[in-house]
Design a protein around this motif. Structure first.
Motif, PDB file in Angstrom:
ATOM      1  N   LEU A 115       0.898  -1.024   0.037  1.00 44.94           N
ATOM      2  CA  LEU A 115      -0.464  -0.367  -0.114  1.00 44.94           C
ATOM      3  C   LEU A 115       0.794   1.077  -0.046  1.00 44.94           C
ATOM      4  N   GLU A 116       1.554   0.914   0.680  1.00 45.92           N
ATOM      5  CA  GLU A 116       2.560   2.457   0.970  1.00 45.92           C
ATOM      6  C   GLU A 116       3.552   2.978  -0.205  1.00 45.92           C
ATOM      7  N   GLN A 117       3.133   1.598  -1.330  1.00 46.02           N
ATOM      8  CA  GLN A 117       4.137   1.383  -2.949  1.00 46.02           C
ATOM      9  C   GLN A 117       3.589   2.479  -3.617  1.00 46.02           C
ATOM     10  N   ALA A 118       2.132   1.442  -3.860  1.00 52.99           N
ATOM     11  CA  ALA A 118       1.290   1.885  -4.750  1.00 52.99           C
ATOM     12  C   ALA A 118       0.509   3.417  -4.339  1.00 52.99           C
ATOM     13  N   VAL A 119       0.362   3.765  -3.142  1.00 55.40           N
ATOM     14  CA  VAL A 119      -0.693   4.697  -2.475  1.00 55.40           C
ATOM     15  C   VAL A 119       0.395   5.601  -1.289  1.00 55.40           C
TER      16      VAL A 119
END
Length: 312
Positions: A115-119
């Motif tokens: 999630l931290e990478q994509a958002v």
């Protein structure tokens, strides 16, 4: 586009609200069967005044046993008050009712790292209560990750073929396809075994009576049954007479398509689309005439992915 982020913390002993087994039996399996889980009320903290009916929601699992998104749904009843879920507290709490669309096995959740990478624009490590709002660019990024972005915001390949997104989104497509195919075979009386982690060249083994099929599962967000094959899958398709590919198309539209292809048909339609160079010698001669390359050239240029043509 925006999302309401609901939270669930199973506690230090991994047993509050749901144990992992209860989550599978009470959330994942019913939704795969098309049934709503029991209990649709979820607390929303102090953001009740900006949350409403029809808002899409994501369930964020918290705690020391693994954090990440484990379910998606939509609010069916706007905020209301009822007795506080924590019996040690006096007064009421704010709640919404939710209809869940998908729930993931906990070992297949979208992790906090993903999630931290994509958002990256949302502070995933600073979610301290249920009811947080994700909006703006982070909401668009999350929608793309979940395959829920509206037309014009979801990155798409031109044309009617399959749509390839981020690794995280592709995994969601794969998981949804696996769930649909597994359920489809089980509905027809087959016994289904998931062998996808064994690197056999197929994902499922299905049995009914004396019949055994090796099923490779593919998913596509577009309407055409186009997909990539690994060399191992291509080998299995060529060598095993009971190998079949099942391609689920339009996977997030609510009306997915089911396409079943024999190994012979897949091999006949497959064309090499990507190559791996293992040395620098003879690359030019091999690349210029792949079919008639010299032995030295053929040794340096190896096909690593195959894609069946749609026009056969």
């Amino acid at each position: 586009m925006r999302y309401v982020l609901l939270t669930w913390n199973p506690g230090p002993h991994n047993e509050e609200q749901y144990t992992p087994e209860q989550w599978l039996e009470e959330m994942v399996i019913p939704l795969r069967s098309g049934d709503q889980p029991e209990g649709d009320r979820w607390s929303i903290g102090t953001n009740w005044h900006v949350i409403g009916e029809a808002d899409p929601v994501c369930m964020l699992r918290q705690g020391v046993h693994g954090r990440g998104i484990v379910a998606m749904g939509v609010i069916t009843r706007g905020p209301f008050t009822a007795a506080h879920w924590n019996t040690a507290k006096d007064g009421d709490a704010h709640y919404v009712n939710v209809a869940w669309h998908r729930a993931m096995d906990l070992n297949q959740m979208i992790t906090l790292d993903e999630l931290e990478q994509a958002v990256p624009g949302f502070a995933w490590n600073k979610v301290y209560s249920s009811g947080r709002i994700i909006e703006g660019e982070p909401a668009d990024q999350l929608a793309a990750l979940l395959g829920q972005a509206p037309p014009g915001k979801q990155p798409r390949k031109k044309g009617p073929g399959p749509q390839y997104g981020s690794a995280e989104h592709n995994r969601l497509v794969e998981l949804e396809a696996m769930a649909i195919v597994t359920g489809g075979y089980e509905d027809e009386g087959w016994t289904v075994s998931d062998v996808s982690k064994q690197n056999l060249g197929w994902d499922l083994e299905v049995r009914r009576g004396r019949s055994v099929n090796c099923v490779e599962v593919k998913g596509a967000t577009g309407p055409l049954p186009e997909f990539f094959l690994t060399p191992n899958e291509h080998r299995a398709a060529a060598e095993k007479s009971n190998w079949v590919a099942v391609v689920i198309t339009d996977i997030f539209t609510g009306e997915p398509g089911w396409h079943e292809l024999s190994g012979a048909d897949v091999v006949a339609a497959a064309v090499p689309t990507q190559f791996r160079v293992t040395s620098c010698s003879s690359v030019i001669s091999a690349a210029s005439d792949y079919a008639g390359a010299s032995r030295a050239g053929a040794d340096t240029l190896r096909s690593t992915r195959w894609r069946p043509r749609h026009d056969t």
